[in-house]
Scaffold this active site. Structure first.
Site, PDB file in Angstrom:
ATOM      1  N   PRO A  12       0.790  -1.230   0.000  1.00  0.00           N
ATOM      2  CA  PRO A  12       0.000   0.000   0.000  1.00  0.00           C
ATOM      3  C   PRO A  12       0.827   1.287   0.000  1.00  0.00           C
ATOM      4  O   PRO A  12       1.850   1.368   0.687  1.00  0.00           O
ATOM      5  CB  PRO A  12      -0.811  -0.087   1.301  1.00  0.00           C
ATOM      6  CG  PRO A  12      -0.539  -1.398   1.904  1.00  0.00           C
ATOM      7  CD  PRO A  12       0.456  -2.133   1.096  1.00  0.00           C
ATOM      8  N   ASN A  13       0.345   2.227  -0.768  1.00  0.00           N
ATOM      9  CA  ASN A  13       0.936   3.577  -0.858  1.00  0.00           C
ATOM     10  C   ASN A  13       2.320   3.593  -1.509  1.00  0.00           C
ATOM     11  O   ASN A  13       3.062   4.557  -1.373  1.00  0.00           O
ATOM     12  CB  ASN A  13       0.988   4.242   0.522  1.00  0.00           C
ATOM     13  CG  ASN A  13      -0.392   4.366   1.129  1.00  0.00           C
ATOM     14  OD1 ASN A  13      -1.282   4.931   0.501  1.00  0.00           O
ATOM     15  ND2 ASN A  13      -0.588   3.816   2.311  1.00  0.00           N
ATOM     16  N   ARG A  20       5.876  10.313  -3.499  1.00  0.00           N
ATOM     17  CA  ARG A  20       5.293  10.334  -2.153  1.00  0.00           C
ATOM     18  C   ARG A  20       6.354  10.763  -1.126  1.00  0.00           C
ATOM     19  O   ARG A  20       7.383  10.095  -0.985  1.00  0.00           O
ATOM     20  CB  ARG A  20       4.790   8.928  -1.808  1.00  0.00           C
ATOM     21  CG  ARG A  20       4.360   8.748  -0.368  1.00  0.00           C
ATOM     22  CD  ARG A  20       4.131   7.276  -0.066  1.00  0.00           C
ATOM     23  NE  ARG A  20       3.900   7.068   1.334  1.00  0.00           N
ATOM     24  CZ  ARG A  20       4.021   5.887   1.928  1.00  0.00           C
ATOM     25  NH1 ARG A  20       4.376   4.821   1.239  1.00  0.00           N
ATOM     26  NH2 ARG A  20       3.794   5.767   3.209  1.00  0.00           N
ATOM     27  N   TYR A  25      11.032   9.151   1.603  1.00  0.00           N
ATOM     28  CA  TYR A  25      11.161   7.947   0.770  1.00  0.00           C
ATOM     29  C   TYR A  25      12.036   8.137  -0.469  1.00  0.00           C
ATOM     30  O   TYR A  25      12.220   7.198  -1.245  1.00  0.00           O
ATOM     31  CB  TYR A  25       9.761   7.449   0.388  1.00  0.00           C
ATOM     32  CG  TYR A  25       8.929   7.072   1.605  1.00  0.00           C
ATOM     33  CD1 TYR A  25       9.321   6.034   2.435  1.00  0.00           C
ATOM     34  CD2 TYR A  25       7.774   7.782   1.946  1.00  0.00           C
ATOM     35  CE1 TYR A  25       8.593   5.698   3.569  1.00  0.00           C
ATOM     36  CE2 TYR A  25       7.030   7.449   3.069  1.00  0.00           C
ATOM     37  CZ  TYR A  25       7.445   6.405   3.881  1.00  0.00           C
ATOM     38  OH  TYR A  25       6.720   6.072   5.005  1.00  0.00           O
ATOM     39  N   ASN A  79       8.499  -4.885  -0.443  1.00  0.00           N
ATOM     40  CA  ASN A  79       8.229  -3.769   0.453  1.00  0.00           C
ATOM     41  C   ASN A  79       6.722  -3.776   0.720  1.00  0.00           C
ATOM     42  O   ASN A  79       5.929  -3.372  -0.137  1.00  0.00           O
ATOM     43  CB  ASN A  79       8.661  -2.447  -0.186  1.00  0.00           C
ATOM     44  CG  ASN A  79       8.501  -1.270   0.767  1.00  0.00           C
ATOM     45  OD1 ASN A  79       7.872  -1.388   1.828  1.00  0.00           O
ATOM     46  ND2 ASN A  79       9.067  -0.131   0.397  1.00  0.00           N
ATOM     47  N   ALA A  82       3.081  -0.274   5.120  1.00  0.00           N
ATOM     48  CA  ALA A  82       2.581  -0.322   6.503  1.00  0.00           C
ATOM     49  C   ALA A  82       2.145  -1.732   6.913  1.00  0.00           C
ATOM     50  O   ALA A  82       2.132  -2.062   8.107  1.00  0.00           O
ATOM     51  CB  ALA A  82       1.415   0.653   6.651  1.00  0.00           C
ATOM     52  N   GLU A 103      13.021  -8.502   2.676  1.00  0.00           N
ATOM     53  CA  GLU A 103      12.181  -7.370   3.102  1.00  0.00           C
ATOM     54  C   GLU A 103      12.902  -6.074   2.729  1.00  0.00           C
ATOM     55  O   GLU A 103      14.091  -5.923   3.012  1.00  0.00           O
ATOM     56  CB  GLU A 103      11.988  -7.458   4.622  1.00  0.00           C
ATOM     57  CG  GLU A 103      11.187  -6.316   5.196  1.00  0.00           C
ATOM     58  CD  GLU A 103      10.912  -6.484   6.701  1.00  0.00           C
ATOM     59  OE1 GLU A 103      10.981  -7.618   7.226  1.00  0.00           O
ATOM     60  OE2 GLU A 103      10.633  -5.453   7.333  1.00  0.00           O
ATOM     61  N   HIS A 105      12.719  -1.718   2.640  1.00  0.00           N
ATOM     62  CA  HIS A 105      12.105  -0.446   3.008  1.00  0.00           C
ATOM     63  C   HIS A 105      12.938   0.688   2.433  1.00  0.00           C
ATOM     64  O   HIS A 105      14.169   0.668   2.526  1.00  0.00           O
ATOM     65  CB  HIS A 105      12.009  -0.285   4.532  1.00  0.00           C
ATOM     66  CG  HIS A 105      11.138  -1.340   5.137  1.00  0.00           C
ATOM     67  ND1 HIS A 105       9.772  -1.313   5.003  1.00  0.00           N
ATOM     68  CD2 HIS A 105      11.450  -2.461   5.811  1.00  0.00           C
ATOM     69  CE1 HIS A 105       9.273  -2.385   5.591  1.00  0.00           C
ATOM     70  NE2 HIS A 105      10.263  -3.102   6.086  1.00  0.00           N
ATOM     71  N   SER A 107      12.835   3.810   3.541  1.00  0.00           N
ATOM     72  CA  SER A 107      13.349   4.569   4.691  1.00  0.00           C
ATOM     73  C   SER A 107      13.997   3.600   5.683  1.00  0.00           C
ATOM     74  O   SER A 107      13.757   2.393   5.634  1.00  0.00           O
ATOM     75  CB  SER A 107      12.201   5.316   5.375  1.00  0.00           C
ATOM     76  OG  SER A 107      11.277   4.392   5.955  1.00  0.00           O
ATOM     77  N   ARG A 112      13.247   5.493  12.736  1.00  0.00           N
ATOM     78  CA  ARG A 112      12.029   6.311  12.862  1.00  0.00           C
ATOM     79  C   ARG A 112      11.478   6.177  14.285  1.00  0.00           C
ATOM     80  O   ARG A 112      10.386   5.658  14.514  1.00  0.00           O
ATOM     81  CB  ARG A 112      11.031   5.919  11.769  1.00  0.00           C
ATOM     82  CG  ARG A 112      11.617   6.224  10.383  1.00  0.00           C
ATOM     83  CD  ARG A 112      10.732   5.783   9.256  1.00  0.00           C
ATOM     84  NE  ARG A 112       9.547   6.618   9.147  1.00  0.00           N
ATOM     85  CZ  ARG A 112       8.662   6.515   8.154  1.00  0.00           C
ATOM     86  NH1 ARG A 112       8.862   5.630   7.182  1.00  0.00           N
ATOM     87  NH2 ARG A 112       7.609   7.290   8.122  1.00  0.00           N
TER      88      ARG A 112
HETATM   89  C1  DQA Z   1       8.004   1.800   4.173  1.00  0.00           C
HETATM   90  C2  DQA Z   1       7.963   2.084   5.674  1.00  0.00           C
HETATM   91  C3  DQA Z   1       6.573   1.839   6.221  1.00  0.00           C
HETATM   92  O1  DQA Z   1       6.537   2.118   7.611  1.00  0.00           O
HETATM   93  C4  DQA Z   1       5.573   2.738   5.533  1.00  0.00           C
HETATM   94  O2  DQA Z   1       4.275   2.463   5.973  1.00  0.00           O
HETATM   95  C5  DQA Z   1       5.643   2.656   4.052  1.00  0.00           C
HETATM   96  C6  DQA Z   1       6.958   2.596   3.417  1.00  0.00           C
HETATM   97  C7  DQA Z   1       9.365   2.173   3.555  1.00  0.00           C
HETATM   98  O3  DQA Z   1       9.580   1.783   2.410  1.00  0.00           O
HETATM   99  O4  DQA Z   1      10.171   2.853   4.179  1.00  0.00           O
HETATM  100  O5  DQA Z   1       4.638   2.722   3.363  1.00  0.00           O
HETATM  101  O6  DQA Z   1       7.808   0.410   3.966  1.00  0.00           O
END
Ligand code: DQA
Length: 153
Positions: A12-13, A20, A25, A79, A82, A103, A105, A107, A112
């Site tokens: 998602p997102n 974004r 990111y 990735n 959330a 996995e 990410h 960020s 964080r």
């Molecule tokens: C993320 C980190 C997650 O906490 C966040 O919800 C994302 C992006 C990252 O790529 O840093 O959507 O997975």
């Protein structure tokens, strides 16, 4: 060595990477990934086929992972956004399908500290490793790790 197929899977997102919240990111899009892979892997990158999939829906991501198993893919750079922190269903899927997963990410979720929930991953225990904090480069590093693993048999 036969051609290897890796899935770049985003949750998602993550359909607008590069647009974004670039301050968190990064501003590079997924389109820069093949170039980065070539930089890292040189000629070996030619033996790699990348498949891309993104969904905002948990069940769709699980369907895609199950399909990756049926297709016999060589690995997944995933990735889950959330859902990393909340989805027992995705963790359960990764625990049985037997497709090597890294996995990813964009960020550095561990830095964080203002949002402690982001430091926790439910899927991590079923992944071969985790790359966080390097933006798009993280997907290329994940593919590199999957390649190394593949080469070692
Ligand atoms: C993320 C980190 C997650 O906490 C966040 O919800 C994302 C992006 C990252 O790529 O840093 O959507 O997975």
């Amino acid at each position: 060595m036969k051609n290897r197929k890796y899935l770049i899977l985003n949750g998602p997102n993550l359909g607008h990477i590069g647009e974004r919240q670039p301050e968190i990111y990064g501003s590079q899009g997924l389109d820069s990934l093949p170039g980065l892979l070539k930089e890292i892997l040189g000629e070996k990158a030619e033996g790699i086929e990348l498949l891309f999939h993104q969904s905002n829906f948990e069940g769709n991501l699980i369907d895609r992972l199950e399909k990756a198993k049926r297709e016999g893919l060589d690995g997944v750079a995933f990735n889950a956004g959330a859902l990393t922190h909340t989805s027992l269903a995705i963790a359960d899927c990764l625990a049985w399908i037997g497709v090597p997963c890294v996995e990813v990410h964009l960020s550095n979720i561990f830095a964080r500290t203002d949002e402690p929930l982001r430091q926790k991953s439910l899927m991590g225990k079923s992944c071969i490793g985790c790359v966080a904090g390097f933006g798009i480069l993280g997907y290329a590093l994940a593919v590199l790790a999957l390649e190394q693993r593949h080469a070692q048999g």
